[in-house]
Design a protein around this motif. Structure first.
Motif, short mmCIF file in Angstrom:
data_model
loop_
_atom_site.label_atom_id
_atom_site.label_comp_id
_atom_site.label_asym_id
_atom_site.label_seq_id
_atom_site.Cartn_x
_atom_site.Cartn_y
_atom_site.Cartn_z
N PHE A 40 0.62 -1.20 0.15
CA PHE A 40 0.07 0.01 0.15
C PHE A 40 0.95 1.16 0.09
O PHE A 40 1.65 1.31 0.91
N PHE A 41 0.66 2.14 -1.03
CA PHE A 41 1.46 3.53 -1.24
C PHE A 41 0.96 4.80 -0.71
O PHE A 41 -0.30 4.88 -0.85
N ILE A 42 1.82 5.44 -0.14
CA ILE A 42 1.37 6.77 0.22
C ILE A 42 2.51 7.77 -0.32
O ILE A 42 3.36 7.98 0.59
N PRO A 43 2.24 8.43 -1.60
CA PRO A 43 3.46 9.14 -2.01
C PRO A 43 3.70 10.50 -1.40
O PRO A 43 2.57 10.89 -0.47
N THR A 44 4.88 10.83 -1.42
CA THR A 44 5.11 12.27 -0.47
C THR A 44 4.08 13.10 -1.21
O THR A 44 4.24 13.65 -2.44
N PRO A 45 3.69 14.11 -0.43
CA PRO A 45 2.86 15.17 -0.94
C PRO A 45 3.51 16.28 -1.58
O PRO A 45 4.84 16.44 -1.16
N GLY A 46 3.08 16.28 -3.06
CA GLY A 46 3.85 17.75 -3.84
C GLY A 46 4.76 16.79 -4.71
O GLY A 46 5.19 17.42 -5.57
N GLN A 47 5.07 15.25 -4.40
CA GLN A 47 6.39 14.73 -5.15
C GLN A 47 5.83 13.97 -6.38
O GLN A 47 5.17 13.13 -6.38
N GLU A 83 3.64 10.39 -6.93
CA GLU A 83 2.45 10.51 -7.37
C GLU A 83 1.95 9.85 -8.35
O GLU A 83 0.82 8.96 -8.38
N TYR A 84 2.57 9.98 -9.54
CA TYR A 84 2.51 9.50 -10.71
C TYR A 84 2.67 7.80 -10.45
O TYR A 84 1.98 7.20 -11.14
N LEU A 85 3.74 7.54 -9.99
CA LEU A 85 4.18 6.20 -9.87
C LEU A 85 2.89 5.35 -8.88
O LEU A 85 2.55 4.22 -9.29
N ALA A 86 2.35 5.99 -8.31
CA ALA A 86 1.29 5.37 -7.47
C ALA A 86 0.02 5.18 -8.17
O ALA A 86 -0.59 4.28 -8.16
N LYS A 87 -0.28 6.37 -8.68
CA LYS A 87 -1.50 6.26 -9.60
C LYS A 87 -1.33 5.21 -10.65
O LYS A 87 -2.30 4.62 -10.97
N ARG A 88 -0.06 5.01 -11.24
CA ARG A 88 0.03 4.26 -12.41
C ARG A 88 -0.10 2.99 -11.93
O ARG A 88 -0.95 1.97 -12.47
N LEU A 89 0.51 2.39 -10.86
CA LEU A 89 0.47 1.05 -10.21
C LEU A 89 -1.23 0.56 -9.77
O LEU A 89 -1.60 -0.40 -10.11
N PRO A 131 -2.78 -0.54 -4.46
CA PRO A 131 -3.54 1.03 -4.23
C PRO A 131 -2.73 1.79 -3.46
O PRO A 131 -1.64 1.58 -2.99
N PHE A 132 -3.45 3.00 -3.52
CA PHE A 132 -2.61 3.99 -2.57
C PHE A 132 -3.70 5.19 -2.08
O PHE A 132 -4.72 5.00 -2.59
N CYS A 133 -3.34 5.94 -1.38
CA CYS A 133 -4.09 7.04 -0.86
C CYS A 133 -3.09 8.20 -0.65
O CYS A 133 -1.94 7.96 -0.31
#
Length: 353
Positions: free
Chosen positions: A289-296, A300-306, A313-315
């Motif tokens: 489960f991924f939580i991308p660094t805000p603004g990075q 954000e792209y990699l998490a959405k792509r996966l 999943p991510f949030c």
């Protein structure tokens, strides 16, 4: 006959750049080269622990820090660009001295723009970002990055070239520099059959203050969660974090075989969607489960792509709650691509006259 010395210079931006260079350094040793390690901050401290018998050189710090509010990260990076450019100039001047004093015969630079030498003609740059995502300024940031890449003799991209790949548009632009070589995923970890000791492994990394912000959020949410949890903070420090009234096992950092064993023996991983983390989890075939660094934008792209590919999943960080973790089982998890790096072929570049 003395071994050829290769300067391996690594960006101190979290620990991902350092950890993905560990297999390169080990393979240089196995292939009869002598690596000279150069970095700064926590990345350098980690590499000293991994390779205590090698020479270590401290480079000028880019001193990269994130903003507390992710919306302002791009503008903070723009504001900090003069001091980053100053550090690049300083490391370029220092590189000339290192090349001469250590008789360096090749350079491998993981995102250190100034670590190259015109005298050598054997300068390698490592990056998974041929495109640098920055919102409305992505074209400009990608152009500038590719101009720097073009100053090196080769650019190694830790991904596969085929359509089914890990980095997506980051490492596969429509037009790419002519010096690019895809070298396969880089990971110092090996998949092993181990007993399942933990339900969740929290694997933190990245620059401050966002690392600490996510640490606080996760500890608050997880401390009363009925699960076997190992929490790796991602800080190179001997100071212990005391958390009363919890069964969470907390480690500041694990490296080498200890980290490999911890990930292999965990059912699910909770982490940032940094590229090095993705390569490690792909090698070990883990669900996450991924939580991308805000603004990075990259994370954000990699998490959405996966998530779109049905892999994980991510949030967003501010949206995290424990119910989100139930989604992991609905995704297929990460896996590698079977294309593993042939280091002997890569390193032949340094053998040429």
């Amino acid at each position: 006959m003395s071994k050829k010395r290769i300067l391996v210079a690594i960006l101190n931006w979290g620990l991902g750049h350092a950890t993905r260079c560990i297999p390169i350094i080990k393979e240089l040793q196995l292939n009869d080269f002598e690596p000279i390690i150069a970095s700064d901050g926590q990345a350098l401290e980690l590499l000293k622990k991994e390779f205590p018998g090698l020479n270590h050189i401290e480079l000028p710090s880019y001193n990269i820090q994130y903003s507390k509010n992710g919306r302002y990260l791009k503008w903070k990076m723009i504001k900090d660009s003069p001091k980053i450019l100053k550090a690049i100039r300083e490391e370029n001047e220092l590189t000339s001295k290192i090349v001469e004093s250590y008789n360096i015969q090749g350079i491998i630079s993981d995102n250190r723009f100034g670590v190259r030498s015109k005298k050598l003609k054997k300068n390698v740059f490592i990056t998974h970002q041929l495109n640098v995502l920055s919102g409305s300024t992505s074209f400009l940031s990608s152009y500038i990055h590719q101009q720097y890449i073009g100053k090196f003799d080769q650019c190694w991209v830790p991904d596969v070239e085929k359509e089914s790949n890990l980095s997506g548009i980051l490492g596969h632009p429509k037009m790419k520099p002519k010096n690019v070589k895809y070298i396969g995923l880089l990971s110092r970890l090996e998949k092993r059959r181990t007993p399942e000791l933990y339900d969740f492994l929290v694997l933190l990394s990245g620059p401050e203050p966002q690392r600490s912000i996510l640490e606080s959020i996760l500890l608050k949410k997880l401390k009363k969660y009925e699960a076997r949890i190992l929490f790796i903070r991602g800080v190179i420090s001997e100071e212990k974090l005391n958390l009363p009234d919890t069964t969470i096992e907390i480690k500041n950092y694990l490296y080498g075989k200890a980290l490999e064993e911890a990930i292999n023996s965990s059912k699910y991983i909770i982490s940032r969607s940094g590229y090095t983390t993705l390569m490690d989890l792909a090698k070990l075939h883990k669900k996450a489960f991924f939580i991308p660094t805000p603004g990075q934008k990259e994370q954000e792209y990699l998490a959405k792509r996966l998530e779109k590919l049905g892999i994980a999943p991510f949030c967003k960080q501010e949206k995290f709650d424990l119910t989100q973790l139930k989604r992991i089982e609905d995704y297929k998890g990460l896996s590698d691509f079977g294309n593993h790096t042939v280091f002997r072929d890569l390193f032949s570049f340094f053998e040429r006259e």
